[in-house]
Write a protein that holds these residues in place. Structure first.
Motif, PDB file in Angstrom:
ATOM      1  N   ASP A  26     -18.298  39.534   4.155  1.00 36.09           N
ATOM      2  CA  ASP A  26     -18.513  38.209   3.611  1.00 36.09           C
ATOM      3  C   ASP A  26     -18.265  37.171   4.698  1.00 36.09           C
TER       4      ASP A  26
ATOM      5  N   THR B 130     -19.401  39.910  -8.005  1.00 33.69           N
ATOM      6  CA  THR B 130     -18.651  39.430  -6.846  1.00 33.69           C
ATOM      7  C   THR B 130     -18.800  40.436  -5.706  1.00 33.69           C
ATOM      8  N   LEU B 131     -18.971  39.895  -4.506  1.00 30.91           N
ATOM      9  CA  LEU B 131     -19.125  40.722  -3.294  1.00 30.91           C
ATOM     10  C   LEU B 131     -20.348  41.633  -3.386  1.00 30.91           C
TER      11      LEU B 131
ATOM     12  N   THR C 213     -16.264  45.890  -0.271  1.00 30.73           N
ATOM     13  CA  THR C 213     -15.143  45.709  -1.196  1.00 30.73           C
ATOM     14  C   THR C 213     -13.897  46.457  -0.729  1.00 30.73           C
TER      15      THR C 213
ATOM     16  N   ARG D 237      -6.789  28.929   0.242  1.00 26.03           N
ATOM     17  CA  ARG D 237      -8.186  28.553   0.385  1.00 26.03           C
ATOM     18  C   ARG D 237      -8.373  27.152   0.951  1.00 26.03           C
TER      19      ARG D 237
ATOM     20  N   ASP E 224     -14.303  41.446 -11.674  1.00 22.50           N
ATOM     21  CA  ASP E 224     -14.496  40.320 -10.767  1.00 22.50           C
ATOM     22  C   ASP E 224     -13.154  39.760 -10.313  1.00 22.50           C
ATOM     23  N   ASN E 225     -12.152  39.755 -11.175  1.00 24.55           N
ATOM     24  CA  ASN E 225     -10.831  39.254 -10.816  1.00 24.55           C
ATOM     25  C   ASN E 225     -10.215  40.118  -9.717  1.00 24.55           C
TER      26      ASN E 225
ATOM     27  N   ARG F 286     -12.106  39.455  -6.469  1.00 23.73           N
ATOM     28  CA  ARG F 286     -11.708  38.187  -5.848  1.00 23.73           C
ATOM     29  C   ARG F 286     -10.364  38.335  -5.150  1.00 23.73           C
ATOM     30  N   PHE F 287      -9.487  39.149  -5.694  1.00 28.88           N
ATOM     31  CA  PHE F 287      -8.171  39.363  -5.080  1.00 28.88           C
ATOM     32  C   PHE F 287      -8.315  40.065  -3.721  1.00 28.88           C
TER      33      PHE F 287
ATOM     34  N   LYS G  63     -10.909  40.106  -1.916  1.00 26.99           N
ATOM     35  CA  LYS G  63     -11.685  39.240  -1.034  1.00 26.99           C
ATOM     36  C   LYS G  63     -10.787  38.268  -0.277  1.00 26.99           C
ATOM     37  N   GLU G  64      -9.676  37.827  -0.913  1.00 33.26           N
ATOM     38  CA  GLU G  64      -8.790  36.847  -0.291  1.00 33.26           C
ATOM     39  C   GLU G  64      -7.549  37.469   0.331  1.00 33.26           C
TER      40      GLU G  64
END
Length: 819
Positions: free
Chosen positions: A204, A262-263, A268, A345, A371-372, A375-376, A378-379
């Motif tokens: 990403d 997501t992604l 992932t 962020r 998705d939750n 997102r975790f 991802k960050e």
């Protein structure tokens, strides 16, 4: 500003706390073209930048990615590397013109092959920079022809030929780490050539998963089904200093297919952690240069896989030093399964606050996660902890060399123990062969592969063939991993501490170790010659005999003599001995190169032994018998103590010029040696006469033969400066100058005396006017008698001075003549 000052102070304190680094000296050094280390080279006038290497599974064919070409080299022959086929792959004139219009140098616009991987058993996948427009193609391994038309290679190969990249193909899919744009601002780790339900993936781009990285290497672990990438980048978690470089290891799962919402088409399972090459209380070596993997021994789990890497430092305290660190796969997995840093962020700052885990970053099988959870991950992709080296210590540190590339191999010695051997390539063109021992690293040898430093280099190791291939900008060099035949004695074979080599008592040669030979003389850990060689050679076979006569050196008294002493290795120390005599510092001068210098006197005539000491073992390197050239009084033969116990022979019968060694630890009974008989060709003595009673002697000839090996390679010794030649030249010039000054002085005095005493032609002097005719007649008679009798008066015999044949007294008148 305060943070910068605090960091500088911390680094300075750590620099003072760092212990002194032990200097690692290669035991043996081979310059370019040395007959003691046979290398095979390939080069061609129309081929350059042969820097990307791909070795076939059987080790008989080497595929090389060069500039505008792909080569197939046959390396199955022992004495040569043969070009079997060549594929020309260069940009068109239009492509080169467009590259130049983009502001690039024409020298950078050709097609530099940067990706070369086996796709399957019949084809190779290749990518090149292609005038800053990367292209990729499929190449048939048999015909070396393109199977399809080249297609775009963006994201698979760098645009710039000077940018580092990494690529690996697993199960027909290409995993790469490179840049995906023309300016090099979009680094990416991606997967290509996916088929069926699998899709190509990449990182990403929104959160800066990579920060200006330099990709080094990638490795596939089959048991884990993961690909590991190694690179260096800017460590944004260290926000108190700009451009703080850190070394990283990252992972992705082969089963990853991206998220559903997501992604999508993004990784992932991406996670990264810091590789910390640092010992306690020392500055870290934070910039990775190269890394290679060492698989575990048979039967051991995959977690025992080791990664050996070369690291340098961006701190001036460690400038010019290189460190080698090893990391265990189990430690890497442990860090990835731990806590992760949290990215803000808004500020893009990292923190280490404890938070509840929604998912485990880096865990395989997250493509079906919510998705939750995605997102975790991802960050939170940066591991909180760092991967520490094995044993929390550095494997080795070099203060003399900047290492750039390495490859590693596990070797089984004669005692069935495994030893790790590193092959380290320096920026100056030397390949160091290092064995890792419990006492530390030991550099077995250094080999100069090329004279001029090369911009890009690569190493490829063929374990079945026992060969290393070095790719340079000028060609390919093949280096055998073992060089056992160089060691001509059991002692030298054991002292090398080379796991590849052992002494065979049956053939009396140093041979390569194998599973079938278990009785080889070898001691890798200690290098103990007495235990490894005395036991094998059966000491009772060698009865006491006379010491070899040695080299005859004929001298004259008051001559300066210099006896050369070759060194057995760069780790040895040279000593001189005389039978029944002590080498006093008043009479003898020990020079830096190990030679001995003295003035020939009756007290300094006789035998001299040069001994080389290494790791507690002594051997005789040279024996000299210094004898007066022609003396009216015959010289008494000098006796030399010879031990009764049998010594270790350090030479084979087919190695002339290398004397039998003497065991220095046993000195019981002494025997008298007979006078050696000089033969023509034994020694060549050069003598030069300078002035009065000043003669210099330089012994050459067979003394140099003492330093030769069977294959013509001289024994190595450190050469110190010698000013004897300069002293001779200065002395000659001084004598000539003094002679010229004395001659000029005598000439001027003679001219002045002649002008004062010579008679004037045609004009009588005042004195002659005053003399009576009787006095003038007596004067002419006296001169006539003097000439007739041939008398010559000297200034030391009379009080007058002889000038131009006239004799005068101190008062200017004739002697016995009244004034």
């Amino acid at each position: 500003m305060e943070n910068h000052r605090l960091l500088s102070l911390t680094m300075a304190l750590l620099g003072f706390l760092s212990p002194c680094v032990t200097t690692l000296t290669p035991r043996v050094s081979f310059p370019v073209g040395s007959p003691g280390r046979h290398l095979t080279r390939f080069s061609s006038p129309d081929v350059s930048n042969t820097t990307t290497l791909l070795l076939s599974e059987d080790g008989d064919m080497l595929y090389v990615g060069a500039r505008d070409a792909v080569l197939a080299l046959d390396v199955s022959l022992k004495e040569a590397i043969v070009l079997r086929s060549k594929l020309d792959w260069s940009p068109s004139d239009k492509d080169l013109e467009e590259c130049s219009m983009k502001g690039k140098k024409m020298a950078d616009c050709p097609n530099f092959i940067r990706v070369l991987q086996f796709l399957n058993t019949t084809h190779i996948y290749a990518c090149g920079t292609f005038a800053f427009s990367p292209c990729c193609t499929y190449i048939n391994t048999e015909s070396l022809m393109m199977s399809v038309k080249p297609d775009e290679g963006r994201g698979r190969c760098p645009y710039d030929p000077y940018q580092r990249n990494t690529a690996i193909i697993v199960d027909g899919e290409l995993y790469t780490g490179t840049v995906a744009d023309y300016r090099g601002n979009r680094p990416v780790i991606s997967r290509h050539l996916s088929e069926g339900r699998r899709v190509d993936l990449k990182l990403d781009d929104t959160l800066g998963w990579l920060e200006d990285p330099t990709f080094i290497s990638s490795s596939f672990i089959p048991d884990e089904e993961k690909i590991y990438f190694f690179f260096s980048e800017v460590g944004r978690e260290y926000d108190f200093i700009d451009k703080f470089i850190v070394s990283r290891v990252s992972q992705i799962c082969m089963s990853d297919v991206g998220g559903q919402r997501t992604l999508q088409r993004r990784w992932t399972t991406f996670a990264k952690a810091q590789l910390l090459c640092q010992a306690d209380n020392e500055l870290p070596y934070n910039v990775i240069q190269d890394i290679d993997s060492l698989p575990p021994v048979d039967g051991a789990p995959a977690d025992d896989t080791l990664f050996y890497g070369i690291f340098t430092s961006q701190w001036s305290v460690n400038s010019g030093q290189s460190a080698v660190c090893s990391f265990r796969l189990s430690d890497i997995k442990s860090v990835f399964s731990g806590n992760y840093k949290v990215l803000n962020r808004d500020t893009l700052q990292w923190s280490t606050r404890v938070q509840e885990k929604v998912a485990n970053p880096g865990e395989c099988g997250l493509h079906n996660a919510s998705d939750n959870a995605l997102r975790f991950v991802k960050e939170n992709f940066l591991a909180d902890d760092s991967v520490r080296p094995v044993g929390r210590s550095l494997t080795m540190v070099s203060t003399e060399h900047n290492y750039s590339h390495l490859t590693v191999q596990r070797v089984q010695a004669a005692n069935n123990r495994d030893y790790t051997v590193l092959f380290l390539l320096t920026e100056s063109g030397y390949l160091n062969k290092v064995v890792l021992l419990q006492s530390g690293a030991h550099i077995i040898e250094e080999i100069q592969v090329f004279e001029k430093p090369q911009p890009v280099k690569s190493l490829k190791l063929s374990i079945p063939k026992g060969m290393i291939y070095v790719g340079t900008s000028e060609g390919v060099v093949r280096v055998p991993t073992a060089n056992c035949s160089f060691y001509w004695t059991c002692a030298q074979c054991v002292l090398s501490r080379d796991p590849f080599c052992g002494w065979d008592p049956a053939s009396r040669a140093c041979v390569e170790t194998s599973s079938t030979q278990t009785s080889l003389g070898q001691d890798i850990d200690r290098g103990n010659v007495e235990e490894a060689c005395f036991t094998l050679t059966h000491r009772a076979r060698f009865g006491p005999n006379n010491l070899p006569a040695g080299e005859l050196v004929s001298v004259s008294l008051n001559e300066v003599v210099r006896l050369q002493c070759p060194a057995a290795s760069r780790l040895s120390r040279q000593l001189w001995e005389r039978p029944n005599s002590r080498l006093s510092s008043d009479l003898y001068l020990h020079l830096e190169d190990g030679s001995l210098s003295f003035v020939a006197t009756p007290a300094t005539l006789g035998h001299y032994l040069c001994l080389s000491t290494e790791n507690g073992y002594q051997q005789t390197m040279a024996i000299y018998h210094v004898k007066q050239k022609s003396s009216p009084v015959p010289q008494t033969p000098t006796s030399y103590s010879r031990p009764q116990s049998p010594p270790i022979p350090t030479t084979r019968a087919d190695r002339p010029g290398v004397h039998t060694s003497v065991d220095p630890k046993r000195t019981e009974t002494r025997q008298t040696e007979t006078e050696p008989t000089p033969t023509s060709g034994d020694t060549r003595v050069t003598t030069r006469q300078l002035g009065r009673n000043f003669t210099t002697l330089w012994t050459v000839g067979s003394g140099q033969k003492e330093a030769e090996l069977r294959d013509g390679e001289p024994l190595l010794s450190s050469r110190g400066p010698s000013y004897l030649k300069e002293l001779v030249i200065v002395s000659v010039l001084l004598v000539l100058c003094l002679s010229l000054l004395i001659t000029m002085f005598l000439y001027v005095a003679r001219q002045r005396c002649r002008s004062r005493t010579a008679p004037q032609s045609g004009t009588p002097s005042r004195d002659s006017d005053r003399r009576t005719p009787v006095e003038q007649e007596a004067l002419r008679g006296n001169q006539f008698m003097s000439k007739r009798n041939g008398q010559a008066l000297h200034s030391g015999q009379a009080s007058g001075l002889v000038c131009n044949g006239a004799l005068t007294g101190s008062n200017g008148h004739l002697p016995n003549t009244p004034i």
